[in-house]
Design an enzyme around this catalytic site. Structure first.
Site, PDB file in Angstrom:
ATOM      1  N   CYS A  40      84.766 -56.512  39.765  1.00 17.42           N
ATOM      2  CA  CYS A  40      85.859 -56.375  38.811  1.00 17.42           C
ATOM      3  C   CYS A  40      85.389 -55.615  37.574  1.00 17.42           C
ATOM      4  CB  CYS A  40      86.440 -57.713  38.386  1.00 17.42           C
ATOM      5  SG  CYS A  40      87.003 -58.726  39.733  1.00 17.42           S
TER       6      CYS A  40
ATOM      7  N   TRP B 121      88.318 -57.144  42.509  1.00 14.84           N
ATOM      8  CA  TRP B 121      87.734 -57.449  43.823  1.00 14.84           C
ATOM      9  C   TRP B 121      88.121 -58.901  44.058  1.00 14.84           C
ATOM     10  CZ3 TRP B 121      84.020 -60.625  46.154  1.00 14.84           C
ATOM     11  CH2 TRP B 121      83.462 -60.161  47.349  1.00 14.84           C
TER      12      TRP B 121
ATOM     13  N   ASN C 231      87.176 -61.033  34.093  1.00 16.32           N
ATOM     14  CA  ASN C 231      86.141 -61.000  35.139  1.00 16.32           C
ATOM     15  C   ASN C 231      85.463 -62.351  35.149  1.00 16.32           C
ATOM     16  OD1 ASN C 231      86.600 -58.331  35.531  1.00 16.32           O
ATOM     17  ND2 ASN C 231      84.695 -57.609  34.603  1.00 16.32           N
ATOM     18  N   GLY C 232      85.012 -62.793  36.316  1.00 19.24           N
ATOM     19  CA  GLY C 232      84.295 -64.069  36.386  1.00 19.24           C
ATOM     20  C   GLY C 232      85.138 -65.090  37.120  1.00 19.24           C
TER      21      GLY C 232
ATOM     22  N   GLU D 255      66.586 -52.881  56.028  1.00 20.82           N
ATOM     23  CA  GLU D 255      67.294 -52.086  55.034  1.00 20.82           C
ATOM     24  C   GLU D 255      68.076 -50.953  55.711  1.00 20.82           C
ATOM     25  OE1 GLU D 255      68.441 -51.980  52.194  1.00 20.82           O
ATOM     26  OE2 GLU D 255      68.728 -49.840  51.840  1.00 20.82           O
TER      27      GLU D 255
ATOM     28  N   LYS E  92      72.170 -50.509  55.377  1.00 16.78           N
ATOM     29  CA  LYS E  92      72.860 -49.289  54.918  1.00 16.78           C
ATOM     30  C   LYS E  92      73.892 -48.851  55.967  1.00 16.78           C
ATOM     31  CE  LYS E  92      71.138 -47.819  51.018  1.00 16.78           C
ATOM     32  NZ  LYS E  92      70.961 -49.247  50.707  1.00 16.78           N
TER      33      LYS E  92
ATOM     34  N   LYS F 236      79.890 -53.241  43.884  1.00 18.12           N
ATOM     35  CA  LYS F 236      78.554 -52.881  43.413  1.00 18.12           C
ATOM     36  C   LYS F 236      77.806 -54.082  42.871  1.00 18.12           C
ATOM     37  CE  LYS F 236      75.281 -49.899  42.367  1.00 18.12           C
ATOM     38  NZ  LYS F 236      74.384 -49.606  43.512  1.00 18.12           N
TER      39      LYS F 236
END
Ligand code: G6P
Length: 606
Positions: free
Chosen positions: A2, A73, A99-100, A480, A484, A601
């Site tokens: 967010c 989000w 947010n939160g 990893e 991806k 992200k």
């Protein structure tokens, strides 16, 4: 997760807010909304979808020089128009973006409903609008303070109110918020990216702080409205670092920035004379460093996998037992915190709540934690006892590339410093330093293979399901690589220890299931090649990431050759082609590279 942006000043707010939201979209992108305060009161526009959908559908009359915006989000309730922020109170005088997570939202909803409030969304955030609207305080700061005193949880919050048309009131607890100072205008944002084109003079709010923003300045308070002293500082940041420029995506730009980013994390930290590293931010003398008996690394997602690479570096170079664990699990098993263990929290954003809560749990039990963090001044960086900043520069794409590479290098520096106060010889220290110094150029060499990797990725993209395999140092590389591939191509990609294939997954190998194998030239090459034979015998297509001259026998495979360096540093050079494979597979499949579905992200909720 967010994003918040807000404006108060002399210009029309909505274009500034839309632009800010576009730059925040990587933080959450399932719905977006704006509220502005104009001559006819509060106007709200919000909808499920991307910021561009919101911008396209904005009403013609949407004037106002005070405004707030949000990109979401979803956590509480699905992504739909009603759940999108901003939320308003019953009278439509108040609009908030948040947010939160409000932990006691259910109880507050019940209380508000009992008092006759009509809550229309499924979100926890909506209660904040109603609480502000129902407060009897005679200032907006007082109303916000009242509302927050009823709330348990985390918030970055921005509030506007039709009865107080000259201001925004904002507040922070556990979710980042900064105030930006312009010329007769003020901004608020959850991330500098949203406002960097307008100002780089900013003040970061602390947890438990409220601020009032008017066109002419800002004032900060504690929750009880006693004043705090907070000055804005001008950051030395090039706004171009937040632009994708000529690249088709931020991920592409950020992959290509890796050589330069690697130079930055190493700069000034290598001591060739003593064959060691200098990490001033660790704040530990040689005696304290020698006393460390164990290293425990905590991170989430890619940061966890690079943490596993880091654990190998620490064990190999410093001969200290080390392991990495998902920070999201650690806290829930009542971990034993040892005084002679060095805990290391790894995070690009410095905001990942699972990692932050793990740090807090360790510190509460008296453990020492250092951070490997990219974002300066972020919550995790502030919470740790010391740390290593990664200097990768802003990373916007959800899939981490340059920050991840710098995490690896941060671990190499840490392992070198820990090793050199123990048994690592000066010659070995110098050997590693020389290897580290060669890395940026070698990363460049791998990146130069992009065209060939793109062709290979096109073929891999056709498979519904893939394996990524590696052993020991190569296993976290495989993990990893699979991460991806999953994140951006949405293909099922499973990482396995090469040695374990024959204990189960070999049953799945077929011409439709390719395997990407990590096969460096090292003490395990022959065993790795043995496993390749087993895959080839089942007609499984193979891509082998390896070194020049490694003998694969008569195994048919597509080879991806990376330059040789010191063996300890192989993992990072072998990670780079996997980024390009994932990237080009996703591109071929037509996905939104920078904003993969369902992800964000920075994940600031548990
Ligand atoms: C999210 C992202 C991952 C990332 C992880 C850790 O889950 O989707 O790509 O690796 O967060 O983020 P951090 O900022 O703590 O490195």
């Amino acid at each position: 997760m967010c994003g918040i942006v807000g404006y108060v000043g002399t210009q029309q707010a909505s274009p500034i807010l839309v632009e800010g939201l576009t730059r925040l979209e990587h933080r959450g992108y399932d719905s977006a909304g704006l509220a502005v305060l104009g001559s006819t009161g509060v106007k709200v526009a919000k909808r499920a979808g991307r910021v561009r959908d919101l911008a396209d559908g904005l009403p013609k009359r949407f004037a106002g020089k005070v405004g707030i915006g949000h990109t979401r989000w979803a956590t509480h309730g699905p992504a739909n128009d009603v759940n999108a922020h901003p939320h308003t109170d019953a009278k439509g005088l108040v609009a908030i973006v948040h947010n939160g997570i409000i932990d006691n939202a259910a109880a507050l909803r019940q209380r508000l409903a009992d008092e006759g409030a009509d809550l229309v969304s499924d979100t926890d955030s909506e209660v904040l609008a109603h609480l502000v609207g129902r407060s009897g305080a005679d200032t907006l700061e007082g109303k916000v303070s009242d509302a927050l005193s009823a709330v348990e949880g985390t918030y970055g919050l921005a509030v506007l109110h039709a009865d107080f048309p000259d201001r925004l009131v904002v507040a922070r607890n556990g979710s980042p918020l900064l105030v930006g100072v312009g010329d007769r205008e003020m901004y608020v944002a959850s991330d500098l990216a949203a406002i960097v084109r307008h100002t780089t003079t900013v003040a970061h709010l602390d947890d438990g702080e409220i601020a009032t923003l008017t066109a002419t300045g800002f004032t900060t308070y504690r929750l009880d409205l006693s004043r705090t002293a907070r000055d804005a500082t001008t950051l030395d940041i090039d706004p171009a670092a937040y632009e994708a420029g000529d690249h088709e995506s931020f991920m592409h730009k950020e992959m290509l920035e890796q050589p330069a980013a690697a130079v930055r994390v190493l700069r000034g930290r290598l001591d060739e004379r003593f064959g060691t590293a200098h990490l001033g931010g660790l704040d530990m003398d040689a005696r304290e460093t020698r006393a460390i008996r164990r290293v425990k690394i905590l991170g989430c997602g890619s940061a966890y996998y690079v943490g596993q690479m880091g654990a190998s570096l620490v064990e190999e170079l410093a001969r200290i037992p080390a392991d990495a664990e998902a920070a999201s699990e650690f806290r829930y098993r009542n971990p034993i915190i040892e005084p002679d263990t060095l805990y290391v929290a790894v995070s690009q954003s410095g905001e990942t709540i699972d990692t932050l809560l793990a740090v807090q749990e360790i510190r509460r039990k008296g453990g020492r934690v250092i951070g490997l963090v990219n974002v300066v001044g972020s919550a995790i960086a502030r919470e740790c006892d010391g740390g290593i900043y990664l200097h990768a520069g802003p990373e916007v794409a959800v899939a981490s590339t340059k920050a991840l590479t710098n995490m690896f290098l941060g671990f190499a520096l840490l392992a070198l410093q820990l090793g050199r106060v123990r048994d690592l010889s000066i010659a070995d220290g110098r050997r590693l330093i020389a290897g580290l110094q060669r890395l940026p150029e070698q990363i460049e060499e791998v990146l130069a293979q992009e065209e060939a990797l793109a062709a290979l990725a096109g073929r891999l993209a056709e498979a519904e399901s893939l394996f990524f395999v590696g052993r020991v140092r190569g296993f976290p590389v495989a993990r990893e690589g699979a991460q991806k591939f999953k994140e951006i191509s949405y293909r099922h990609a499973e990482a396995y220890q090469t040695s374990e294939l024959k204990h189960g997954p070999l049953a799945l190998i077929s011409p439709d299931v390719p395997t990407v194998a990590i096969v460096p030239e090292d003490e395990l090459t022959d065993r790795n090649v043995g496993a390749l034979h087993e895959i080839a015998a089942r007609r499984g297509p193979l891509v082998v990431v390896t070194h020049e001259g490694v003998d694969l026998g008569d195994v048919e495979a597509e080879r991806v050759v990376v330059p040789r360096n010191e063996r300890e540093l192989d993992p990072i050079l072998m990670t780079i082609p996997l980024q390009l494979l994932a990237y080009h597979a996703a591109l071929r499949l037509g996905h939104d590279i920078d904003k993969p579905r369902n992800l964000a992200k920075s994940v600031t909720v548990e």
